[in-house]
Enzyme design. Structure first.
Site, mmCIF file in Angstrom:
data_model
loop_
_atom_site.group_PDB
_atom_site.id
_atom_site.type_symbol
_atom_site.label_atom_id
_atom_site.label_comp_id
_atom_site.label_asym_id
_atom_site.label_seq_id
_atom_site.Cartn_x
_atom_site.Cartn_y
_atom_site.Cartn_z
ATOM 1 N N ARG A 236 -8.503 2.379 -2.101
ATOM 2 C CA ARG A 236 -8.908 2.589 -1.188
ATOM 3 C C ARG A 236 -9.418 3.312 -0.474
ATOM 4 N NH1 ARG A 236 -7.012 0.583 5.711
ATOM 5 N NH2 ARG A 236 -8.724 -0.773 5.698
ATOM 6 N N GLY B 192 -9.504 -7.290 9.405
ATOM 7 C CA GLY B 192 -8.414 -6.533 10.085
ATOM 8 C C GLY B 192 -7.577 -7.040 11.220
ATOM 9 N N ARG B 193 -7.687 -6.856 12.541
ATOM 10 C CA ARG B 193 -7.321 -6.891 13.827
ATOM 11 C C ARG B 193 -7.185 -8.268 14.439
ATOM 12 N NH1 ARG B 193 -7.165 -2.872 18.689
ATOM 13 N NH2 ARG B 193 -5.860 -0.884 16.809
ATOM 14 N N GLN C 83 0.679 -1.199 -0.164
ATOM 15 C CA GLN C 83 -0.185 0.015 -0.038
ATOM 16 C C GLN C 83 0.518 0.938 0.249
ATOM 17 O OE1 GLN C 83 -1.936 2.032 3.738
ATOM 18 N NE2 GLN C 83 -3.775 1.243 2.314
ATOM 19 N N TYR D 104 -6.352 10.656 5.521
ATOM 20 C CA TYR D 104 -4.702 10.780 4.060
ATOM 21 C C TYR D 104 -4.357 11.396 3.673
ATOM 22 C CZ TYR D 104 -3.151 7.695 8.214
ATOM 23 O OH TYR D 104 -3.430 6.669 9.354
#
Length: 381
Positions: free
Chosen positions: A235, A329-330, A109, A188
């Site tokens: 994304r 994810g986690r 990424q 971002y």
């Protein structure tokens, strides 16, 4: 199982069925999404420990590695890797080779922090669409710091940043990665161009929907032209207000962005914090290519961010809503063998709470156990 929160056998079978992504054949539809762990060495160089971490999780249909900066000014936090020096490329080659040797597939990424940066981290004043500081505080090598007011990007800055994204994408392929994901989510730089709260420009890159999507479209077009659209993903996080992001016209902006990108034939669109909302349905209609969705997990209690089923029920919901692949994810942090645990119905490891998620060494990173054969049990219908 008949209750609505438990995955049906049909949904489970879909999750573990093979899929095609660009030029890649995936053995299952479970994606390990990018999750920063801040363990790069000095100079943003990926390490052998990072290679071990990702190789342990190569059972995912696809790994999208943690965010990497395309240039010095784009750095966000300490310990974040880069993709703009030869040493960084060599480090990522260790990671890609290890994942491939373990039978996996990996995209890298590319993330430019924009206003989410600090001179104590990068040595430079951050750049952003507009001179609007991040609210709150920012992590620096010296602890919490006050976010600086970024410098509004000039035309030359835009051209340089476009070139840096393109060069970083080429570096990812040179490192042996299977492709790249352009990060335009979670507050971002590229997300800052999309948002009305962070983009107050009056030139062609601000104002209207067409203006605010322009730089994102240009970056994705340039990356796809450099390495091939089949190696390029994007994304987005349409509903995520993290890092002071507000998009007042999301129902108009995100469909327009997808319509502008649709002719490129990208490998995928990756939606973060996805849920079966009307906007999700609209974006599914506008995006006819592969859609990866990273679903929220309402079953996860506040005391433990991992649901007991490892995210399987949330995966079912988002598959039923139209996703092709599911980014979980986690649970991948604590479960190197997550796909096998999900497939067999085995219990999942909890996240360790005695160690920080970010920074450090092997503890809480590469030392999570894999299951024993006796831990498995069949997934029931």
């Amino acid at each position: 199982m008949t209750n609505e929160t438990a995955p049906s056998r049909t949904a489970a079978q879909r999750l573990f069925a093979p899929a095609r992504l660009g030029a890649l054949d995936l053995p299952n539809r479970v994606v390990m999404p990018p999750m920063s762990r801040n363990r790069a060495a000095a100079g943003g160089v990926p390490t052998p420990l990072m290679a071990e971490y990702y190789a342990q999780r190569a059972g995912a249909g696809l790994i999208v590695a943690e965010a990497s900066s395309p240039n010095q000014v784009g750095y966000t936090y300490p310990g974040v890797p880069g993709l703009f020096t030869d040493s960084q490329v060599d480090g990522w080659r260790l990671v890609a080779d290890a994942v491939h040797a373990a039978g996996g597939r990996i995209f890298l990424q590319i993330e430019h922090g924009g206003r989410i940066g600090h001179p104590d981290t990068s040595g430079l004043i951050p750049l952003a669409p507009s001179a609007i500081a991040l609210p709150g505080y920012i992590h620096t090598p010296h602890g919490h710091g006050e976010p600086p007011v970024p410098r509004e990007m000039s035309e030359a800055d835009l051209l340089d940043t476009l070139a840096d994204f393109t060069a970083a994408a080429r570096n990812a392929i040179r490192a042996g990665a299977d492709g790249v994901e352009v990060h335009a989510a979670n507050g971002y730089l590229l997300n800052q161009f999309l948002a009305t709260s962070t983009n107050h420009r009056t030139d062609e890159y601000g104002g209207s929907v067409a203006g605010r999507i322009k730089f994102v479209v240009e970056v994705v077009q340039a990356v796809a032209a450099a390495i091939g659209p089949e190696r390029t993903g994007l994304r987005l996080s349409p509903g995520n207000p993290h890092n002071g992001i507000e998009v007042d016209d999301a129902d108009a902006l995100f469909p327009a962005l997808l319509d502008a990108l649709a002719p490129l034939g990208l490998a995928y669109l990756h939606l973060a914090y996805a849920s079966p909302t009307p906007l999700f349905a609209t974006l599914r209609e506008h995006w006819r290519g592969v859609l990866i969705a990273n679903p929220s997990n309402p079953e996860a209690p506040e005391s433990d961010p991992l649901p007991a089923d490892g995210g399987l029920a949330a995966a079912q919901r988002i598959l039923d809503a139209g996703a092709d692949l599911v980014a979980i994810g986690r649970p991948f942090i604590a479960n190197p063998d997550l796909v096998e645990r999900l497939r067999t119905g085995a219990p999942v490891n909890p996240l360790r709470t005695d160690l920080p998620l970010y920074g450090g060494g092997a503890a809480g990173y590469t030392d999570y156990p894999v299951m024993a054969a006796s831990d498995t049990r069949a997934v029931s219908a």
